[in-house]
Write an enzyme that holds these catalytic residues in place. Structure first.
Site, short mmCIF file in Angstrom:
data_model
loop_
_atom_site.label_atom_id
_atom_site.label_comp_id
_atom_site.label_asym_id
_atom_site.label_seq_id
_atom_site.Cartn_x
_atom_site.Cartn_y
_atom_site.Cartn_z
N ARG A 80 0.83 -1.21 -0.05
CA ARG A 80 0.19 0.12 -0.03
C ARG A 80 0.84 1.15 -0.05
O ARG A 80 0.62 2.50 -0.57
CB ARG A 80 -0.97 -0.02 1.28
CG ARG A 80 -1.92 1.07 1.00
CD ARG A 80 -3.04 0.89 1.89
NE ARG A 80 -2.57 1.24 3.30
CZ ARG A 80 -3.55 0.79 4.48
NH1 ARG A 80 -4.69 0.43 4.37
NH2 ARG A 80 -2.85 0.96 5.73
N LYS A 183 -2.80 6.73 1.01
CA LYS A 183 -2.63 7.03 2.57
C LYS A 183 -1.73 8.07 2.70
O LYS A 183 -0.48 8.15 3.11
CB LYS A 183 -1.97 5.71 3.28
CG LYS A 183 -2.59 5.76 4.83
CD LYS A 183 -2.16 4.72 5.58
CE LYS A 183 -2.37 4.73 6.97
NZ LYS A 183 -3.56 5.27 7.62
N GLU A 219 -16.43 6.34 4.16
CA GLU A 219 -15.73 5.80 5.54
C GLU A 219 -16.05 6.59 6.72
O GLU A 219 -16.53 7.85 6.85
CB GLU A 219 -14.11 5.38 5.13
CG GLU A 219 -13.40 6.51 4.80
CD GLU A 219 -11.88 6.11 4.44
OE1 GLU A 219 -11.46 4.77 5.05
OE2 GLU A 219 -11.25 6.64 3.57
#
Ligand code: PLP
Ligand code: COI
Length: 338
Positions: A80, A183, A219
Protein backbone atom coordinates in the site's frame (compact mmCIF):
# COMPACT_ATOMS: atom_id res chain seq x y z
CA UNK A 1 9.18 -3.55 31.50
CA UNK A 2 10.15 -1.51 34.54
CA UNK A 3 7.31 0.60 35.95
CA UNK A 4 5.32 0.97 32.77
CA UNK A 5 1.60 1.17 33.14
CA UNK A 6 0.64 -0.46 29.83
CA UNK A 7 -3.02 0.38 30.39
CA UNK A 8 -2.22 4.08 30.19
CA UNK A 9 -1.57 4.19 26.46
CA UNK A 10 -4.01 5.56 23.93
CA UNK A 11 -2.65 7.00 20.66
CA UNK A 12 -0.59 9.87 22.07
CA UNK A 13 3.09 9.93 21.08
CA UNK A 14 5.50 7.95 23.25
CA UNK A 15 9.23 8.20 22.60
CA UNK A 16 10.85 4.78 22.34
CA UNK A 17 14.55 3.96 22.10
CA UNK A 18 15.34 3.96 18.39
CA UNK A 19 13.93 4.72 14.96
CA UNK A 20 15.14 3.72 11.51
CA UNK A 21 15.70 6.01 8.52
CA UNK A 22 16.73 5.80 4.91
CA UNK A 23 17.48 8.46 2.27
CA UNK A 24 16.75 8.37 -1.46
CA UNK A 25 19.39 10.33 -3.39
CA UNK A 26 20.93 10.13 -6.87
CA UNK A 27 18.18 7.77 -7.98
CA UNK A 28 18.59 5.14 -5.26
CA UNK A 29 17.84 4.27 -1.66
CA UNK A 30 20.84 4.25 0.69
CA UNK A 31 21.61 2.20 3.78
CA UNK A 32 19.21 1.94 6.71
CA UNK A 33 20.33 4.19 9.56
CA UNK A 34 19.45 3.90 13.22
CA UNK A 35 18.80 6.96 15.35
CA UNK A 36 17.84 7.58 18.95
CA UNK A 37 16.68 11.14 18.22
CA UNK A 38 13.07 11.78 17.37
CA UNK A 39 13.94 14.86 15.33
CA UNK A 40 14.46 14.71 11.59
CA UNK A 41 16.25 17.07 9.17
CA UNK A 42 13.92 18.59 6.60
CA UNK A 43 15.02 20.89 3.78
CA UNK A 44 13.35 24.30 3.96
CA UNK A 45 12.10 23.83 0.37
CA UNK A 46 11.12 20.14 0.74
CA UNK A 47 8.11 19.10 -1.33
CA UNK A 48 6.83 17.16 1.67
CA UNK A 49 6.48 20.45 3.53
CA UNK A 50 5.12 22.61 0.72
CA UNK A 51 3.21 20.40 -1.66
CA UNK A 52 2.09 17.47 0.46
CA UNK A 53 4.39 14.91 -1.12
CA UNK A 54 4.07 12.59 1.86
CA UNK A 55 2.59 9.20 2.67
CA UNK A 56 2.52 6.99 5.74
CA UNK A 57 1.49 3.55 6.93
CA UNK A 58 0.20 2.05 10.15
CA UNK A 59 0.47 -1.50 11.42
CA UNK A 60 0.89 -3.30 14.72
CA UNK A 61 3.10 -5.90 16.41
CA UNK A 62 1.54 -8.15 19.06
CA UNK A 63 3.18 -10.20 21.81
CA UNK A 64 1.31 -13.48 22.14
CA UNK A 65 0.79 -15.67 25.21
CA UNK A 66 3.43 -17.98 23.67
CA UNK A 67 5.95 -15.12 23.94
CA UNK A 68 6.23 -14.73 20.15
CA UNK A 69 5.94 -11.32 18.51
CA UNK A 70 3.85 -11.11 15.35
CA UNK A 71 3.46 -8.25 12.88
CA UNK A 72 0.09 -8.31 11.15
CA UNK A 73 0.11 -8.09 7.34
CA UNK A 74 3.47 -6.42 6.93
CA UNK A 75 3.58 -7.16 3.20
CA UNK A 76 0.16 -5.60 2.56
CA UNK A 77 1.26 -2.39 4.27
CA UNK A 78 4.42 -2.35 2.16
CA UNK A 79 2.40 -2.73 -1.04
CA UNK A 80 0.00 0.00 0.00
CA UNK A 81 2.90 2.38 0.66
CA UNK A 82 4.23 1.61 -2.82
CA UNK A 83 0.79 2.41 -4.20
CA UNK A 84 0.67 5.71 -2.29
CA UNK A 85 4.13 6.56 -3.65
CA UNK A 86 2.93 5.89 -7.21
CA UNK A 87 -0.16 8.00 -6.54
CA UNK A 88 1.75 11.16 -5.66
CA UNK A 89 4.89 10.47 -7.68
CA UNK A 90 7.33 9.71 -4.89
CA UNK A 91 10.28 7.33 -5.10
CA UNK A 92 9.10 4.00 -3.77
CA UNK A 93 11.15 1.40 -1.98
CA UNK A 94 11.30 -2.34 -2.49
CA UNK A 95 9.17 -4.53 -0.22
CA UNK A 96 12.42 -6.12 1.01
CA UNK A 97 13.85 -2.80 2.17
CA UNK A 98 10.52 -1.80 3.73
CA UNK A 99 10.31 -5.08 5.66
CA UNK A 100 13.93 -4.88 6.78
CA UNK A 101 13.36 -1.37 8.15
CA UNK A 102 10.20 -2.36 10.02
CA UNK A 103 11.78 -5.48 11.53
CA UNK A 104 14.80 -3.47 12.63
CA UNK A 105 12.64 -0.83 14.31
CA UNK A 106 10.59 -3.47 16.15
CA UNK A 107 13.61 -5.50 17.29
CA UNK A 108 15.52 -2.45 18.50
CA UNK A 109 12.53 -1.47 20.64
CA UNK A 110 11.61 -4.97 21.83
CA UNK A 111 11.29 -3.80 25.42
CA UNK A 112 8.44 -1.52 24.33
CA UNK A 113 6.28 -4.34 22.94
CA UNK A 114 3.48 -4.62 25.50
CA UNK A 115 2.92 -7.94 27.32
CA UNK A 116 0.02 -10.09 26.17
CA UNK A 117 -2.05 -9.57 29.31
CA UNK A 118 -2.09 -5.77 28.86
CA UNK A 119 -4.24 -5.93 25.73
CA UNK A 120 -1.96 -3.21 24.28
CA UNK A 121 0.24 -3.53 21.18
CA UNK A 122 3.16 -1.86 19.42
CA UNK A 123 2.07 0.59 16.72
CA UNK A 124 4.47 0.87 13.77
CA UNK A 125 4.44 4.13 11.83
CA UNK A 126 6.47 4.36 8.60
CA UNK A 127 6.50 7.70 6.80
CA UNK A 128 7.96 8.68 3.43
CA UNK A 129 8.21 12.24 2.09
CA UNK A 130 9.80 14.46 -0.52
CA UNK A 131 12.84 16.02 1.14
CA UNK A 132 14.54 17.59 -1.85
CA UNK A 133 14.45 21.32 -2.63
CA UNK A 134 11.86 21.93 -5.34
CA UNK A 135 9.90 25.16 -5.58
CA UNK A 136 8.14 24.59 -8.90
CA UNK A 137 5.28 22.13 -8.50
CA UNK A 138 7.11 18.96 -9.49
CA UNK A 139 8.08 15.73 -7.74
CA UNK A 140 11.20 15.96 -5.58
CA UNK A 141 14.36 14.11 -6.51
CA UNK A 142 15.23 13.26 -2.87
CA UNK A 143 13.11 11.42 -0.32
CA UNK A 144 13.31 10.47 3.34
CA UNK A 145 11.80 7.31 4.75
CA UNK A 146 11.57 6.83 8.51
CA UNK A 147 9.86 4.40 10.84
CA UNK A 148 9.13 4.80 14.52
CA UNK A 149 7.21 2.57 16.90
CA UNK A 150 5.31 3.19 20.12
CA UNK A 151 3.08 1.22 22.50
CA UNK A 152 -0.64 1.92 22.02
CA UNK A 153 -3.97 1.07 23.58
CA UNK A 154 -7.42 1.72 22.09
CA UNK A 155 -7.76 4.51 19.47
CA UNK A 156 -11.25 5.44 20.61
CA UNK A 157 -11.00 5.49 24.38
CA UNK A 158 -14.13 3.35 24.81
CA UNK A 159 -12.33 0.46 23.05
CA UNK A 160 -14.83 -2.25 22.16
CA UNK A 161 -17.76 -0.35 23.68
CA UNK A 162 -20.11 1.04 21.01
CA UNK A 163 -19.95 4.79 20.36
CA UNK A 164 -21.71 7.33 18.17
CA UNK A 165 -20.87 8.61 14.66
CA UNK A 166 -22.25 11.52 12.67
CA UNK A 167 -22.98 12.38 9.04
CA UNK A 168 -22.35 16.00 7.94
CA UNK A 169 -22.94 16.82 4.30
CA UNK A 170 -20.91 20.01 4.23
CA UNK A 171 -17.49 18.35 4.42
CA UNK A 172 -15.62 16.05 2.04
CA UNK A 173 -12.52 14.08 2.91
CA UNK A 174 -11.44 13.23 -0.64
CA UNK A 175 -12.57 13.86 -4.21
CA UNK A 176 -13.96 10.99 -6.33
CA UNK A 177 -10.87 10.74 -8.50
CA UNK A 178 -8.53 12.36 -6.02
CA UNK A 179 -6.16 10.91 -3.44
CA UNK A 180 -8.67 9.13 -1.16
CA UNK A 181 -7.30 5.67 -1.95
CA UNK A 182 -3.75 6.70 -1.02
CA UNK A 183 -2.59 7.01 2.56
CA UNK A 184 -1.35 10.57 2.17
CA UNK A 185 -1.35 13.25 4.86
CA UNK A 186 -3.46 15.69 2.82
CA UNK A 187 -6.53 13.47 3.24
CA UNK A 188 -6.15 13.70 7.00
CA UNK A 189 -5.70 17.48 6.93
CA UNK A 190 -8.89 17.63 4.84
CA UNK A 191 -10.75 15.63 7.50
CA UNK A 192 -9.71 17.74 10.50
CA UNK A 193 -12.49 20.34 10.51
CA UNK A 194 -15.23 17.74 10.30
CA UNK A 195 -13.47 15.40 12.75
CA UNK A 196 -12.87 18.11 15.33
CA UNK A 197 -16.47 19.26 15.12
CA UNK A 198 -17.62 15.66 15.57
CA UNK A 199 -15.44 15.25 18.69
CA UNK A 200 -16.70 18.53 20.11
CA UNK A 201 -20.27 17.36 19.57
CA UNK A 202 -19.62 14.05 21.36
CA UNK A 203 -19.08 11.70 18.41
CA UNK A 204 -16.17 9.30 17.86
CA UNK A 205 -15.79 10.20 14.19
CA UNK A 206 -17.50 11.42 11.03
CA UNK A 207 -19.16 8.98 8.68
CA UNK A 208 -18.17 10.57 5.36
CA UNK A 209 -20.48 10.23 2.37
CA UNK A 210 -19.34 10.07 -1.25
CA UNK A 211 -18.33 13.56 -2.31
CA UNK A 212 -20.11 13.53 -5.68
CA UNK A 213 -23.68 12.52 -4.88
CA UNK A 214 -23.79 12.44 -1.07
CA UNK A 215 -25.82 9.28 -1.38
CA UNK A 216 -23.42 6.51 -0.43
CA UNK A 217 -21.29 5.66 2.60
CA UNK A 218 -17.56 6.27 2.17
CA UNK A 219 -15.73 5.71 5.45
CA UNK A 220 -15.61 6.45 9.18
CA UNK A 221 -12.89 9.03 9.85
CA UNK A 222 -9.67 6.97 10.14
CA UNK A 223 -11.43 3.63 9.56
CA UNK A 224 -13.60 1.76 7.03
CA UNK A 225 -17.30 1.07 7.63
CA UNK A 226 -19.06 -2.29 7.75
CA UNK A 227 -22.64 -3.31 8.42
CA UNK A 228 -24.10 -6.74 9.23
CA UNK A 229 -27.46 -8.10 8.11
CA UNK A 230 -28.80 -11.55 7.20
CA UNK A 231 -25.50 -13.28 7.95
CA UNK A 232 -23.83 -10.92 5.45
CA UNK A 233 -20.85 -8.62 5.95
CA UNK A 234 -21.46 -5.49 3.86
CA UNK A 235 -18.77 -2.87 3.25
CA UNK A 236 -18.67 0.11 0.87
CA UNK A 237 -16.94 0.01 -2.46
CA UNK A 238 -15.76 3.50 -3.34
CA UNK A 239 -13.04 5.16 -5.37
CA UNK A 240 -12.32 7.64 -2.59
CA UNK A 241 -11.71 5.47 0.48
CA UNK A 242 -8.54 3.92 1.83
CA UNK A 243 -8.43 0.19 1.08
CA UNK A 244 -8.25 -0.94 4.71
CA UNK A 245 -6.15 -4.01 5.36
CA UNK A 246 -8.20 -4.76 8.49
CA UNK A 247 -11.37 -4.64 6.40
CA UNK A 248 -9.86 -6.94 3.78
CA UNK A 249 -8.93 -9.36 6.60
CA UNK A 250 -12.43 -9.15 8.13
CA UNK A 251 -13.98 -9.96 4.72
CA UNK A 252 -11.87 -13.13 4.65
CA UNK A 253 -12.67 -13.97 8.29
CA UNK A 254 -16.40 -13.44 7.65
CA UNK A 255 -16.18 -15.79 4.67
CA UNK A 256 -14.26 -18.34 6.75
CA UNK A 257 -17.04 -18.12 9.36
CA UNK A 258 -19.59 -19.01 6.68
CA UNK A 259 -20.97 -15.52 6.11
CA UNK A 260 -21.66 -13.88 2.76
CA UNK A 261 -19.52 -10.84 1.94
CA UNK A 262 -20.67 -7.89 -0.18
CA UNK A 263 -18.35 -5.08 -1.21
CA UNK A 264 -20.57 -2.63 -3.06
CA UNK A 265 -22.04 0.83 -2.87
CA UNK A 266 -24.02 1.29 0.35
CA UNK A 267 -26.74 3.96 0.28
CA UNK A 268 -27.22 6.03 3.44
CA UNK A 269 -30.80 4.74 3.83
CA UNK A 270 -29.48 1.19 4.02
CA UNK A 271 -28.10 2.07 7.45
CA UNK A 272 -31.65 1.36 8.68
CA UNK A 273 -31.41 -2.29 7.56
CA UNK A 274 -28.23 -3.26 9.39
CA UNK A 275 -28.48 -5.15 12.67
CA UNK A 276 -24.90 -4.24 13.60
CA UNK A 277 -22.41 -1.69 12.32
CA UNK A 278 -18.79 -0.91 13.03
CA UNK A 279 -15.64 0.99 12.10
CA UNK A 280 -12.53 -1.05 11.37
CA UNK A 281 -8.84 -0.31 10.96
CA UNK A 282 -5.43 -0.91 12.48
CA UNK A 283 -5.95 1.77 15.11
CA UNK A 284 -9.71 1.27 15.50
CA UNK A 285 -9.51 -2.59 15.33
CA UNK A 286 -13.30 -3.05 15.39
CA UNK A 287 -15.05 -0.13 17.03
CA UNK A 288 -18.73 -1.02 17.19
CA UNK A 289 -21.24 1.71 16.38
CA UNK A 290 -24.00 2.53 18.88
CA UNK A 291 -25.76 4.99 16.63
CA UNK A 292 -25.26 7.13 13.55
CA UNK A 293 -26.82 10.57 13.60
CA UNK A 294 -27.73 12.08 10.22
CA UNK A 295 -28.20 15.61 11.48
CA UNK A 296 -29.12 17.16 8.10
CA UNK A 297 -32.00 14.73 7.64
CA UNK A 298 -33.00 14.52 11.33
CA UNK A 299 -32.51 10.77 11.34
CA UNK A 300 -30.84 8.36 13.72
CA UNK A 301 -29.78 4.81 13.01
CA UNK A 302 -29.50 2.91 16.30
CA UNK A 303 -27.57 -0.35 16.79
CA UNK A 304 -27.53 -0.62 20.58
CA UNK A 305 -25.39 -0.12 23.67
CA UNK A 306 -23.65 -3.48 23.43
CA UNK A 307 -21.59 -4.85 20.55
CA UNK A 308 -23.56 -7.33 18.44
CA UNK A 309 -22.78 -11.05 18.32
CA UNK A 310 -21.30 -11.01 14.84
CA UNK A 311 -19.06 -8.01 15.54
CA UNK A 312 -17.85 -9.74 18.70
CA UNK A 313 -17.07 -12.96 16.83
CA UNK A 314 -15.19 -11.05 14.10
CA UNK A 315 -13.29 -9.07 16.73
CA UNK A 316 -12.32 -12.16 18.74
CA UNK A 317 -11.18 -14.01 15.62
CA UNK A 318 -9.09 -11.08 14.36
CA UNK A 319 -7.48 -10.54 17.77
CA UNK A 320 -6.91 -14.29 18.15
CA UNK A 321 -5.03 -14.44 14.85
CA UNK A 322 -3.00 -11.34 15.73
CA UNK A 323 -1.99 -12.64 19.18
CA UNK A 324 -1.37 -16.19 17.95
CA UNK A 325 -4.20 -17.91 19.85
CA UNK A 326 -6.13 -18.75 16.66
CA UNK A 327 -4.51 -20.46 13.68
CA UNK A 328 -3.12 -18.02 11.12
CA UNK A 329 -4.29 -20.07 8.18
CA UNK A 330 -3.80 -17.34 5.58
CA UNK A 331 -0.24 -16.57 6.66
CA UNK A 332 -0.95 -13.00 7.69
CA UNK A 333 1.61 -12.76 10.49
CA UNK A 334 5.33 -12.18 10.26
CA UNK A 335 7.06 -13.61 13.32
CA UNK A 336 9.79 -11.34 14.62
CA UNK A 337 12.96 -13.18 15.62
CA UNK A 338 13.98 -11.25 18.71
N1 PLP B 1 -9.42 4.51 6.41
C1 PLP B 1 -8.58 5.49 6.77
C2 PLP B 1 -8.84 6.85 6.27
C3 PLP B 1 -7.47 5.20 7.60
O1 PLP B 1 -6.64 6.15 7.97
C4 PLP B 1 -7.27 3.88 8.04
C5 PLP B 1 -6.13 3.56 8.88
O2 PLP B 1 -5.16 3.04 8.46
C6 PLP B 1 -8.19 2.89 7.64
C7 PLP B 1 -9.24 3.24 6.83
C8 PLP B 1 -7.99 1.48 8.05
O3 PLP B 1 -6.98 0.87 7.30
P1 PLP B 1 -6.13 -0.33 7.87
O4 PLP B 1 -7.09 -1.37 8.27
O5 PLP B 1 -5.27 -0.74 6.76
O6 PLP B 1 -5.37 0.20 9.04
C1 COI C 1 -4.21 3.41 11.34
O1 COI C 1 -5.20 2.77 11.69
O2 COI C 1 -3.08 2.92 11.22
C2 COI C 1 -4.32 4.80 11.02
O3 COI C 1 -3.59 5.24 10.20
C3 COI C 1 -5.24 5.60 11.75
C4 COI C 1 -4.57 6.80 12.19
C5 COI C 1 -4.66 7.94 11.29
C6 COI C 1 -4.28 6.99 13.59
Amino acid sequence: MENINWKEFGFGYTKTDYNVRCQFRDGKWGQLEISSSDQINVHIAATGLHYGQQAFEGMKAFRGPDGKVRIFRLDENGKRLQNSCNGIMMAKMSLELFEEAILKAVKLNARWIPPYESGASLYIRPVLFGNGAQVGVNPASEYTFAVFVMPVGPYFKEGFKPTDYVVYREYDRAAPQGTGTFKVGGNYAASLQAGTRAHNEGYSAVLFLDAKEKKYIDECGPANFFGIKDNTYVTPKSESILPSITNKSLCQIAEDLGMAVERRRVAVEELADFKEAGACGTAAVISPIRKIVDADHQKEYVYGDEAGKVSLKLYETLRGIQYGTIEDKHNWNTIVEL
